[in-house]
Structures are given as structure tokens and as C-alpha cells.
Write a protein that holds these residues in place. Structure first.
Motif, short mmCIF file in Angstrom:
data_model
loop_
_atom_site.label_atom_id
_atom_site.label_comp_id
_atom_site.label_asym_id
_atom_site.label_seq_id
_atom_site.Cartn_x
_atom_site.Cartn_y
_atom_site.Cartn_z
N ARG A 47 -48.25 -15.29 4.78
CA ARG A 47 -49.57 -14.76 5.16
C ARG A 47 -49.44 -13.61 6.15
O ARG A 47 -50.25 -12.67 6.14
CB ARG A 47 -50.40 -15.88 5.77
N SER A 48 -48.41 -13.64 7.00
CA SER A 48 -48.27 -12.61 8.01
C SER A 48 -47.16 -11.62 7.69
O SER A 48 -47.30 -10.43 7.96
CB SER A 48 -47.99 -13.25 9.38
N VAL A 49 -46.07 -12.06 7.14
CA VAL A 49 -44.92 -11.18 6.87
C VAL A 49 -44.82 -10.80 5.40
O VAL A 49 -44.40 -9.69 5.08
CB VAL A 49 -43.61 -11.86 7.35
N LEU B 8 -50.08 -10.49 -0.31
CA LEU B 8 -49.04 -11.47 -0.06
C LEU B 8 -47.65 -10.87 -0.14
O LEU B 8 -46.70 -11.45 0.39
CB LEU B 8 -49.16 -12.64 -1.05
N LEU B 9 -47.50 -9.74 -0.80
CA LEU B 9 -46.19 -9.13 -0.93
C LEU B 9 -45.63 -8.71 0.42
O LEU B 9 -44.46 -8.91 0.73
CB LEU B 9 -46.24 -7.92 -1.88
N PHE B 10 -46.47 -8.10 1.25
CA PHE B 10 -46.02 -7.64 2.56
C PHE B 10 -46.82 -8.23 3.72
O PHE B 10 -46.64 -7.84 4.86
CB PHE B 10 -46.09 -6.10 2.62
N GLY B 11 -47.71 -9.16 3.43
CA GLY B 11 -48.46 -9.84 4.48
C GLY B 11 -49.63 -9.02 5.00
O GLY B 11 -49.74 -7.82 4.76
N GLN B 12 -50.52 -9.69 5.70
CA GLN B 12 -51.66 -9.04 6.32
C GLN B 12 -52.06 -9.87 7.54
O GLN B 12 -53.03 -10.61 7.55
CB GLN B 12 -52.83 -8.90 5.35
N ALA B 13 -51.28 -9.68 8.60
CA ALA B 13 -51.49 -10.48 9.81
C ALA B 13 -52.77 -10.10 10.53
O ALA B 13 -53.32 -10.92 11.28
CB ALA B 13 -50.29 -10.30 10.75
N ALA B 14 -53.24 -8.88 10.34
CA ALA B 14 -54.40 -8.42 11.10
C ALA B 14 -55.66 -9.23 10.81
O ALA B 14 -56.58 -9.25 11.63
CB ALA B 14 -54.66 -6.94 10.81
#
Length: 444
Positions: A210-212, A139-145
Motif C-alpha cells: 500500500r505504501s511502497v 499498487l505497483l509503486f504504492g501511494q502512501a500519501a
């Protein structure tokens, strides 16, 4: 493996991250315009960091209650993040209203405290719930994949809600943004609009982590608004441009992440470009390029206009100096204006090309057009000196310096008004003759 442009929109693996990032950036950029115009950009930063402890606690509670349903973790993330960001907003309001704390201090305090609590909670999860801690860490830097089609629906609903809110409340919202007191007196429900705006901002920040990610989400909110502001002063245009920059940032960030990671893997390097940071990086590049190269407000064009104005002042001063002395040598011009010989040669060459100067026996004189132009500059200078002395009562010995600056920016309309106000004068405060309009005869 070859990936085409359209694969990002229709491929089962790529479409969810692509559409999710685009819709998330669209919604956040629309909200960002309102936050930016209210000059509360730090609020987005504070609330995005305030979501972290709630997300951590929400995942921890979810892991204890539903350990076999890891695929629904995002519900716990959204619920916990919403609760903690709402508490952060209430804490800011309480500190401002009850504690009489300055806004910037309240924002910084809430940001530091809430994010610190989130870090402590995440560290505690590392030993108690190590598997679930990875869910929180991303959540710190997101995981859009790892987004799915469910996220497309969530982000689509958010973007549609934000767009509808702006469309239906545009006029009262515009009034409250630029004249709050008038809006209140006109009966516009400003407080209700503020509440809806902050709720939409909260939701945009929460679903965007969630993405960023928590750390970078505020950048995605503000960067498109900053870029759009450089191109227009109209609110409708700002929303349109911010949405465009947001959509491009979402797509290009995702595209560069996928293609860059694929290029590294083909070279045998185990390196990936995270989607969230790439999205914010693209948005930041748009903002920086806009700040530099926007036609009216861009730094490069502003510097160009400043240099062009200084060049015009130099040329007019050269004309004025030659008009007073009838002719000047190159050395005299260099000594009078204190500029490099090479640049002075360039300026004199340009002035000759434009038909203002003539050269004879190593001395520069004025052509017919040059005398008219020089006489006009001297006329403006002496009219302004006389206006300062007679109409404003300034000392005669103090008016020359101001007139040296004003002579370059006085318009024909102002010249006409000065002429009427001063009754078409013939001499300045120093008893020097004021050239007639369009005079071409040499004078001193």
C-alpha cells in the motif's frame, strides 16, 4: 506553506503517511533480517510480485459486489494479495519438493508467472472497470500519501506482532538460523518457527504494498538488513540496526517526498516525488553507504587496509634489500621495486622520518632501528624457508617465493613456535645465516 519537523507526526494530513511508513518499514526490516540470514532474499521479491494478481482480482470482485464502497477497497487488496501470495508460496514448495526444481528456478518461475497474470488482469480491468483500475495501478509503486489513521493501526499491529515474535522466540530462532540440525535434535520446533516466519513475511509484504508497492517492496525488506550486516555479527545488534535503518528510511523517504513535491509546486512545476520509491531509494542509499564505509566490512576501509598492508610490505622489502647490500641508491631501489619515482620518494621520506633510514652521498643506509627491523624480517623469511624444507618436505628451490609472502604476516608467537620447533637454527636451507633475534649487526 511552512512544514515543521513535528508536523509530520501530528498534522492530520501528514501523520498517517509518516507513521504508516515508519511502522511498515520497521516490521519489514525485522523480517528482512531473518530472510537475509537464511540466504533467501529472492523469496521476498517473488512473494511481493505474487501479491499482484490476487490484489487485482480482489479489487475486481469487490467492485462488482460493492460498487458504492470504494473507501473499503484496501480490504479487498489485502485479502486478494494474501491469497495469491500464499498460493505462490505453496507453488514454490511444491516445485521444490515434488518437482525437484532448484530453488532459484522455482522462485523465478513463480515470480514471472504470477506477475504476468497480474498484468493481464489489470489490463482487462482497464476497459471493464476503468475507475477501479486506478486503484490497482497504484499498487505497483504504492501511494502512501492517501493513507489514513486506519493504516497506522494496521501497521502498528504488524510491527508489534513481529517484535513480540522475535522477542519471545529469540533463542530457538537463533539456534535454528545458525545450526538447524542441532535445533531439530534438541527438540526445537523448527518447522513451526519457519511457518510463523513465512506468515509474518507474507503479511509484511501484503500490507507494505500500500505504501511502497509491489515492484519495490522486496527492496524495503532487504536493504535495512544489508546495511545492518556491515556493522555487526551479533544477531541482537542486527535486529536493532535493521530496525533503525528501516525507521529512518520510512521517515526520510516520506519527508523528502513531501518537501520535494512542495518545493516543485512553489516553483510552479507540476511534479511530485512518489513516497514509495523515495523510501526504497533512501534505504538503498543506507545500504550502499554501509557497504562502502562500514568500519570493518566497508569497501573503502578494506581497500585502505589492503593499501596499508602493501605499503608495509614495500617498506619491509626496502629495509631487507638495504640490509643485504649495506646501502642502495635511489635508482637501484626504483629498479628493484618497479614503482613510480614520486611514490618511492614519499616512502623513503616516511622511512627517514620514522628513523629507519639514513642518507649519505646519495645512498640510503640503515639506522640502528632500521638494522634491527631488517634483521627481524630476514630472520622470519629464513625461518619459514627452513620450516617448509625440513618440516613440510618442500624442495629447497621452491621455498623462497612462499617465504617472501609469509615474512610480512608472521607474528612473534609464530616466530617463537618456529624457533622451538626447529631447535633454534642458525642457517636456512640455502646455508645462509639466520640472524639472531633483535640482531643489529649487518650481515648477508
Amino acid at each position: 506553506m511552512m512544514i515543521s519537523f513535528w508536523d509530520f507526526f501530528i498534522d492530520p494530513v501528514l501523520r498517517a503517511p509518516t507513521w504508516g511508513c515508519i511502522l511498515m518499514c520497521l516490521a519489514s526490516s525485522l523480517m528482512g533480517v531473518l530472510i537475509f540470514l537464511r540466504k533467501r532474499s529472492l523469496l521476498a521479491e517473488t512473494l511481493s510480485h505474487a501479491t499482484y494478481p490476487g490484489a487485482v482480482i480482489g479489487v475486481s470482485v469487490f467492485a462488482l459486489l460493492f460498487p458504492l464502497h470504494e473507501e473499503w477497497t484496501f480490504i479487498a487488496v489485502l485479502g486478494g494479495a494474501f491469497a495469491s501470495s500464499w498460493l505462490g508460496l505453496k507453488a514454490i514448495e511444491w516445485m521444490e519438493e515434488k518437482g525437484k526444481v532448484r530453488t532459484d528456478a522455482a522462485l523465478c518461475f513463480v515470480l514471472a508467472v504470477f506477475f504476468g497474470v497480474g498484468i493481464v488482469a489489470a489490463s482487462a480491468m482497464q476497459s471493464a472497470l476503468p475507475v477501479w483500475q486506478k486503484q490497482v495501478q497504484m499498487l505497483l509503486f504504492g501511494q502512501a500519501a492517501t493513507m489514513t489513521d486506519v493504516h497506522i493501526a494496521i501497521y502498528g499491529c504488524l510491527a508489534l506482532t513481529a517484535a513480540l515474535f522475535l522477542f519471545l522466540t529469540f533463542r530457538p530462532l537463533q539456534s535454528s538460523l545458525f545450526d538447524r540440525d542441532f535445533s531439530i535434535s534438541a527438540g526445537i520446533p523448527v518447522s513451526i518457527l519457519d511457518r510463523i516466519l513465512f506468515w509474518l513475511l507474507l503479511i509484511s509484504l501484503i500490507v507494505g504494498i500500500r505504501s511502497v508497492g509491489v515492484v519495490l517492496m522486496s527492496g524495503m525488506v532487504i536493504a535495512p538488513a544489508v546495511a545492518a550486516r556491515q556493522f555487526s555479527n551479533r544477531l541482537q545488534t542486527l535486529f536493532g540496526l535493521a530496525a533503525l535503518f528501516g525507521v529512518l528510511s520510512g521517515f526520510l523517504g516520506n519527508y523528502l517526498s513531501v518537501m520535494g513535491s512542495l518545493a516543485f509546486s512553489q516553483q510552479g512545476q507540476k511534479m511530485t516525488l512518489p513516497t514509495g520509491p523515495m523510501i526504497v531509494l533512501v534505504g538503498t542509499i543506507f545500504a550502499l553507504l554501509s557497504l562502502m564505509f562500514a568500519p570493518k566490512r566497508g569497501l573503502a576501509f578494506r581497500i585502505g587496509r589492503i593499501l596499508a598492508f602493501r605499503l608495509r610490505c614495500l617498506r619491509e622489502n626496502i629495509l631487507k634489500g638495504i640490509w643485504k647490500k649495506e646501502s642502495l641508491s635511489f635508482d637501484q631501489l626504483k629498479e628493484a621495486h618497479q614503482i613510480s619515482p614520486l611514490f618511492l620518494r614519499y616512502v623513503l621520506f616516511r622511512m627517514k622520518r620514522e628513523g629507519w633510514l639514513s642518507r649519505k652521498e646519495k645512498r640510503f643506509g640503515l639506522t640502528f632501528d632500521g638494522r634491527q627491523k631488517a634483521a627481524s624480517i630476514v630472520r622470519l623469511h629464513r625461518l619459514w624457508e627452513l620450516y617448509l624444507a625440513e618440516s613440510l618436505g618442500q624442495q629447497v628451490e621452491n621455498v623462497h617465493r612462499t617465504a617472501e609472502e609469509m615474512e610480512h604476516i608472521l607474528t612473534p608467537e609464530i616466530e617463537e613456535r618456529l624457533t622451538r620447533l626447529l631447535a633454534n637454527p642458525t642457517h636456512d636451507p640455502h646455508h645462509q645465516p639466520i640472524p639472531e633475534k633483535h640482531e643489529s649487526i649487518l650481515g648477508n
